[in-house]
Design a protein around this motif. Structure first.
Motif, PDB file in Angstrom:
ATOM      1  N   TYR A  36       0.761  -1.059  -0.019  1.00 47.77           N
ATOM      2  CA  TYR A  36      -0.086   0.060   0.026  1.00 47.77           C
ATOM      3  C   TYR A  36       0.959   1.217  -0.042  1.00 47.77           C
ATOM      4  O   TYR A  36       0.526   2.217  -0.671  1.00 47.77           O
ATOM      5  N   LEU A  37       1.711   1.363   0.961  1.00 49.85           N
ATOM      6  CA  LEU A  37       2.753   2.512   1.033  1.00 49.85           C
ATOM      7  C   LEU A  37       3.435   2.990  -0.479  1.00 49.85           C
ATOM      8  O   LEU A  37       3.163   3.971  -0.929  1.00 49.85           O
ATOM      9  N   GLN A  38       3.875   1.797  -1.039  1.00 54.74           N
ATOM     10  CA  GLN A  38       4.839   2.057  -2.336  1.00 54.74           C
ATOM     11  C   GLN A  38       3.677   2.467  -3.422  1.00 54.74           C
ATOM     12  O   GLN A  38       4.121   3.340  -4.124  1.00 54.74           O
ATOM     13  N   TYR A  39       2.519   1.853  -3.385  1.00 53.94           N
ATOM     14  CA  TYR A  39       1.476   2.032  -4.446  1.00 53.94           C
ATOM     15  C   TYR A  39       0.826   3.726  -4.306  1.00 53.94           C
ATOM     16  O   TYR A  39       0.651   4.661  -5.183  1.00 53.94           O
ATOM     17  N   PHE A  40       0.655   4.298  -2.927  1.00 54.12           N
ATOM     18  CA  PHE A  40       0.202   5.559  -2.576  1.00 54.12           C
ATOM     19  C   PHE A  40       1.096   6.177  -2.835  1.00 54.12           C
ATOM     20  O   PHE A  40       0.893   7.583  -3.312  1.00 54.12           O
ATOM     21  N   LEU A  41       2.423   6.006  -2.603  1.00 54.50           N
ATOM     22  CA  LEU A  41       3.560   7.287  -2.820  1.00 54.50           C
ATOM     23  C   LEU A  41       3.590   7.528  -4.381  1.00 54.50           C
ATOM     24  O   LEU A  41       3.797   8.818  -4.784  1.00 54.50           O
ATOM     25  N   GLN A  42       3.232   6.553  -5.294  1.00 54.20           N
ATOM     26  CA  GLN A  42       3.523   6.552  -6.625  1.00 54.20           C
ATOM     27  C   GLN A  42       2.279   7.228  -7.327  1.00 54.20           C
ATOM     28  O   GLN A  42       2.170   7.850  -8.262  1.00 54.20           O
ATOM     29  N   GLN A  43       0.922   6.701  -6.658  1.00 49.54           N
ATOM     30  CA  GLN A  43      -0.240   6.860  -7.430  1.00 49.54           C
ATOM     31  C   GLN A  43      -1.183   7.929  -7.160  1.00 49.54           C
ATOM     32  O   GLN A  43      -2.192   8.411  -7.604  1.00 49.54           O
ATOM     33  N   LEU A  44      -1.169   8.340  -5.755  1.00 52.23           N
ATOM     34  CA  LEU A  44      -1.922   9.330  -5.381  1.00 52.23           C
ATOM     35  C   LEU A  44      -1.663  10.923  -5.763  1.00 52.23           C
ATOM     36  O   LEU A  44      -0.587  10.890  -6.080  1.00 52.23           O
ATOM     37  N   ALA A  45      -2.511  11.748  -6.062  1.00 55.98           N
ATOM     38  CA  ALA A  45      -2.421  12.832  -6.758  1.00 55.98           C
ATOM     39  C   ALA A  45      -1.834  14.007  -5.607  1.00 55.98           C
ATOM     40  O   ALA A  45      -2.585  14.954  -5.119  1.00 55.98           O
ATOM     41  N   TRP A  46      -0.757  13.851  -5.075  1.00 54.23           N
ATOM     42  CA  TRP A  46      -0.001  14.706  -4.032  1.00 54.23           C
ATOM     43  C   TRP A  46       0.117  16.040  -4.607  1.00 54.23           C
ATOM     44  O   TRP A  46       0.481  16.202  -5.810  1.00 54.23           O
ATOM     45  N   GLN A  47      -0.165  16.726  -3.666  1.00 54.58           N
ATOM     46  CA  GLN A  47       0.223  18.314  -4.133  1.00 54.58           C
ATOM     47  C   GLN A  47       0.474  19.012  -2.272  1.00 54.58           C
ATOM     48  O   GLN A  47       0.172  18.458  -1.481  1.00 54.58           O
ATOM     49  N   HIS A  48       1.332  20.061  -2.573  1.00 48.87           N
ATOM     50  CA  HIS A  48       1.971  20.865  -1.534  1.00 48.87           C
ATOM     51  C   HIS A  48       0.591  21.291  -0.611  1.00 48.87           C
ATOM     52  O   HIS A  48      -0.301  21.876  -1.282  1.00 48.87           O
ATOM     53  N   ASP A  49       0.366  21.169   0.457  1.00 51.12           N
ATOM     54  CA  ASP A  49      -0.661  21.828   1.345  1.00 51.12           C
ATOM     55  C   ASP A  49      -0.739  23.094   1.358  1.00 51.12           C
ATOM     56  O   ASP A  49       0.588  24.001   1.291  1.00 51.12           O
ATOM     57  N   GLU A  50      -1.615  24.034   1.707  1.00 49.72           N
ATOM     58  CA  GLU A  50      -1.590  25.400   1.876  1.00 49.72           C
ATOM     59  C   GLU A  50      -2.466  25.795   2.968  1.00 49.72           C
ATOM     60  O   GLU A  50      -3.533  25.215   3.242  1.00 49.72           O
TER      61      GLU A  50
END
Length: 204
Positions: free
Chosen positions: A36-50
């Protein structure tokens, strides 16, 4: 009170009063948690929080991704964020969490901390869109990190090490009486993902 354990053992309530935080321990095997960790690191739509802090617009080093049943708009810390429709694996993990806890969730705010230099300051998840007594399921993936609760009017403080694949469930009056924070640590070099499953009522 220090709850730093060698292994995450289930506890019915980490708090002594004024709320409920159930520790389910490590609900995922090492293999599944790492996948799960490796998948989410690569696949979730990460963006810097504001956030808006003391009138200033700040872009944080921590990254977030928000998912849900719909493309909700979610507002906290003075900023409106837009969610994504569920990722398939995140949806399957949500179903597993719902089965374990007996709770229903329609959204997930994911947080990515690249290493121990990134943390989260003291706060409560008490936005009106989360309801009167929010129920929040928090899953930890990756590096072991110190997580703390501090009562808003008393001197009590609870510390616990959150480990790879561990689940906490915050509910009842916890957000009214307690703040929580993720502590920074120069010793931690690995990333951590925190998945917070919530039930969200869109404004209006």
């Amino acid at each position: 009170m220090n709850l730093e354990l060698f292994a995450a053992q289930p506890r019915s309530n980490l708090l002594p009063y004024d709320g409920s935080v159930k520790d389910y321990g490590q609900i995922l095997t090492e293999t599944d948690a790492t996948a799960y960790l490796q998948y989410f690191l690569q696949q979730l739509a990460w963006q810097h929080d504001e956030v808006i802090l003391y009138g200033k617009h700040i872009r944080t080093s921590r990254m977030i991704a928000w998912y849900g049943d719909e493309k909700f708009e979610y507002r906290y810390s003075g900023i409106t964020r837009k969610g994504h429709i569920w990722d398939d694996r995140l949806w399957k993990l949500k179903q597993y969490i719902e089965k374990l806890t007996g709770q229903q969730f329609n959204s997930c705010l994911a947080n990515l901390y690249q290493d121990g230099s990134q943390g989260m300051g003291w706060h409560s998840d008490d936005e009106k869109t989360l309801g009167q007594n929010p129920v929040i399921a928090s899953v930890s993936l990756g590096a072991t990190r110190k997580f703390c609760f501090r009562h808003k009017t008393q001197n009590d403080k609870i510390e616990v090490l959150l480990q790879h694949g561990q689940l906490l469930l915050m509910r009842d009056e916890t957000q009214h009486f307690w703040k929580h924070a993720l502590m920074k640590s120069t010793r931690v070099q690995e990333p951590r993902i925190n998945l917070t499953f919530r039930y969200f009522w869109p404004e209006g």
